[in-house]
Write a protein that holds these residues in place. Structure first.
Motif, PDB file in Angstrom:
ATOM      1  N   THR A   1       0.839  -1.191   0.000  1.00  0.00           N
ATOM      2  CA  THR A   1       0.000   0.000   0.000  1.00  0.00           C
ATOM      3  C   THR A   1       0.871   1.236   0.000  1.00  0.00           C
ATOM      4  O   THR A   1       1.696   1.415   0.894  1.00  0.00           O
ATOM      5  CB  THR A   1      -0.921   0.017   1.239  1.00  0.00           C
ATOM      6  OG1 THR A   1      -1.704  -1.174   1.237  1.00  0.00           O
ATOM      7  CG2 THR A   1      -1.838   1.221   1.211  1.00  0.00           C
ATOM      8  N   ASP A   2       0.704   2.112  -0.986  1.00  0.00           N
ATOM      9  CA  ASP A   2       1.529   3.310  -1.072  1.00  0.00           C
ATOM     10  C   ASP A   2       1.240   4.253   0.084  1.00  0.00           C
ATOM     11  O   ASP A   2       0.110   4.360   0.559  1.00  0.00           O
ATOM     12  CB  ASP A   2       1.256   4.040  -2.393  1.00  0.00           C
ATOM     13  CG  ASP A   2       2.501   4.086  -3.254  1.00  0.00           C
ATOM     14  OD1 ASP A   2       3.536   3.559  -2.808  1.00  0.00           O
ATOM     15  OD2 ASP A   2       2.447   4.629  -4.355  1.00  0.00           O
ATOM     16  N   GLY A   3       2.293   4.944   0.522  1.00  0.00           N
ATOM     17  CA  GLY A   3       2.144   5.905   1.607  1.00  0.00           C
ATOM     18  C   GLY A   3       2.246   5.263   2.977  1.00  0.00           C
ATOM     19  O   GLY A   3       2.158   5.934   3.986  1.00  0.00           O
ATOM     20  N   GLN A   4       2.416   3.939   3.045  1.00  0.00           N
ATOM     21  CA  GLN A   4       2.585   3.241   4.306  1.00  0.00           C
ATOM     22  C   GLN A   4       3.846   2.397   4.230  1.00  0.00           C
ATOM     23  O   GLN A   4       4.409   2.192   3.163  1.00  0.00           O
ATOM     24  CB  GLN A   4       1.386   2.331   4.599  1.00  0.00           C
ATOM     25  CG  GLN A   4       0.061   3.068   4.698  1.00  0.00           C
ATOM     26  CD  GLN A   4      -1.064   2.099   4.997  1.00  0.00           C
ATOM     27  OE1 GLN A   4      -0.827   0.921   5.243  1.00  0.00           O
ATOM     28  NE2 GLN A   4      -2.285   2.589   4.980  1.00  0.00           N
TER      29      GLN A   4
ATOM     30  N   SER B   1       8.429   6.126  -2.729  1.00  0.00           N
ATOM     31  CA  SER B   1       7.168   5.920  -3.421  1.00  0.00           C
ATOM     32  C   SER B   1       6.979   6.959  -4.516  1.00  0.00           C
ATOM     33  O   SER B   1       7.097   8.165  -4.270  1.00  0.00           O
ATOM     34  CB  SER B   1       6.000   5.997  -2.436  1.00  0.00           C
ATOM     35  OG  SER B   1       4.776   6.084  -3.131  1.00  0.00           O
TER      36      SER B   1
ATOM     37  N   GLN C   1       4.124   7.466  -6.009  1.00  0.00           N
ATOM     38  CA  GLN C   1       2.789   8.032  -5.853  1.00  0.00           C
ATOM     39  C   GLN C   1       2.722   9.039  -4.703  1.00  0.00           C
ATOM     40  O   GLN C   1       2.232  10.156  -4.865  1.00  0.00           O
ATOM     41  CB  GLN C   1       1.758   6.916  -5.633  1.00  0.00           C
ATOM     42  CG  GLN C   1       1.403   6.122  -6.871  1.00  0.00           C
ATOM     43  CD  GLN C   1       2.523   5.201  -7.320  1.00  0.00           C
ATOM     44  OE1 GLN C   1       3.326   4.757  -6.507  1.00  0.00           O
ATOM     45  NE2 GLN C   1       2.573   4.897  -8.610  1.00  0.00           N
ATOM     46  N   SER C   2       3.215   8.663  -3.534  1.00  0.00           N
ATOM     47  CA  SER C   2       3.086   9.524  -2.358  1.00  0.00           C
ATOM     48  C   SER C   2       4.285  10.426  -2.124  1.00  0.00           C
ATOM     49  O   SER C   2       4.177  11.438  -1.431  1.00  0.00           O
ATOM     50  CB  SER C   2       2.871   8.668  -1.102  1.00  0.00           C
ATOM     51  OG  SER C   2       4.047   7.916  -0.818  1.00  0.00           O
TER      52      SER C   2
ATOM     53  N   ASN D   1       6.763   9.509  -0.339  1.00  0.00           N
ATOM     54  CA  ASN D   1       7.361   9.095   0.926  1.00  0.00           C
ATOM     55  C   ASN D   1       8.565   8.182   0.692  1.00  0.00           C
ATOM     56  O   ASN D   1       8.550   7.341  -0.208  1.00  0.00           O
ATOM     57  CB  ASN D   1       6.343   8.346   1.793  1.00  0.00           C
ATOM     58  CG  ASN D   1       5.237   9.247   2.283  1.00  0.00           C
ATOM     59  OD1 ASN D   1       5.405  10.455   2.394  1.00  0.00           O
ATOM     60  ND2 ASN D   1       4.087   8.639   2.583  1.00  0.00           N
TER      61      ASN D   1
ATOM     62  N   LYS E   1       3.657   6.526   7.765  1.00  0.00           N
ATOM     63  CA  LYS E   1       3.434   7.933   8.084  1.00  0.00           C
ATOM     64  C   LYS E   1       1.938   8.212   8.145  1.00  0.00           C
ATOM     65  O   LYS E   1       1.160   7.579   7.479  1.00  0.00           O
ATOM     66  CB  LYS E   1       4.078   8.823   7.018  1.00  0.00           C
ATOM     67  CG  LYS E   1       5.599   8.732   7.055  1.00  0.00           C
ATOM     68  CD  LYS E   1       6.211   9.761   6.093  1.00  0.00           C
ATOM     69  CE  LYS E   1       7.721   9.727   6.160  1.00  0.00           C
ATOM     70  NZ  LYS E   1       8.333  10.751   5.271  1.00  0.00           N
TER      71      LYS E   1
END
Length: 261
Positions: free
Chosen positions: A184-187, A228, A230-231, A233, A261
């Protein structure tokens, strides 16, 4: 998976971040002896799977950072979203698909892994012959588990492969599934991941082993962070290379998966 397309350009053109790779890339500059081998040893880390399908792979390879050719051998841990990951050995020779390797024992956290790619069958180069490479992987149990019986799984594969031998890599990778990055992007990709110290050696055709902190003249070392797309991060933090006090060269590093995050 190669990192970037195009010809083998100057090493400084390699970006510091990648949506897929974390670790170190050694590049031979124009006129320097070619890369003939990459070797890594590490302990299989403990990985807890996220809720969604995810995968992580550790590998060594020759080329792939700048062009469309790459030969690599590695260890992978894949999660289907149902708890414990399944670990496996694999190898790949682009443009062909990666091939998994059957082993006699289940690969578990704490096992020792040794990955090798080298020029020449038996790692002995012969001039004036087509490019020949040997891929190998060895998995052994922790020392405290070797009594009463000792086991090891050994994989050896010999290939013919025409490739420029410009780069050598020791990489922790976030692969793709159906063209999309896993997890999962952003995690954080894995809720629990014990970072493992990776001992990395890249060899040249004149027999030199490249210092990851102070590379020899004619070579460039790039540290990569996984970020990432996408995010934005950062998903990993790659440590500075650490010096082996016995040989006086920087050879090892850690790629740590960062918290969500």
């Amino acid at each position: 998976m190669q990192l970037a397309g195009g010809p083998a350009a100057a090493a400084q053109n390699l970006p510091a971040t990648s949506p897929f790779w974390s670790g170190y890339v050694v590049t031979a500059q124009t006129g320097s002896p070619r890369i003939t081998g990459a070797h890594a040893t590490f302990t299989v880390p403990k990985v807890t799977c996220p809720k969604k399908a995810a995968e992580i792979v550790w590998w060594v390879g020759i080329d792939g950072a700048y062009g469309s050719t790459l030969a690599q051998v590695g260890l992978g841990a894949t999660c289907s979203g149902r708890g414990k990951p399944g670990s496996y050995l694999w190898w790949e020779q682009l443009p062909n698909q990666a091939q998994t390797v059957e082993v006699d024992h289940a690969i578990s956290p704490g096992d020792g892994v040794s990955l090798d790619i080298c020029e020449g069958y038996g790692c002995t180069s012969r001039p004036n012959t087509p490019r020949q490479f040997q891929l190998s992987a060895v998995v052994t149990p922790p020392l405290e588990q070797t009594d009463p019986g000792y086991w090891s799984d050994l994989f050896v594969k010999q290939i013919n492969y025409a490739t420029p031998q410009v780069t050598g890599e020791c990489i922790v990778e976030r692969p793709t599934i159906n063209g999309k990055p896993t997890g999962t992007d952003g995690q954080n990709l894995f809720p629990e991941y014990s970072p493992t110290d990776i001992y990395c050696t890249v060899i040249t055709s004149d027999g030199a082993a490249i210092d990851l902190a102070k590379p020899q003249v004619g070579y460039k070392v790039n540290k990569l962070e996984l970020r990432s797309k996408q995010s934005g991060n950062y998903l990993t933090r790659t440590s500075a290379p650490r010096v082996d006090p016995v040989i006086g060269q920087a050879r090892s590093f850690t790629s740590k998966w960062l918290a969500a995050k």
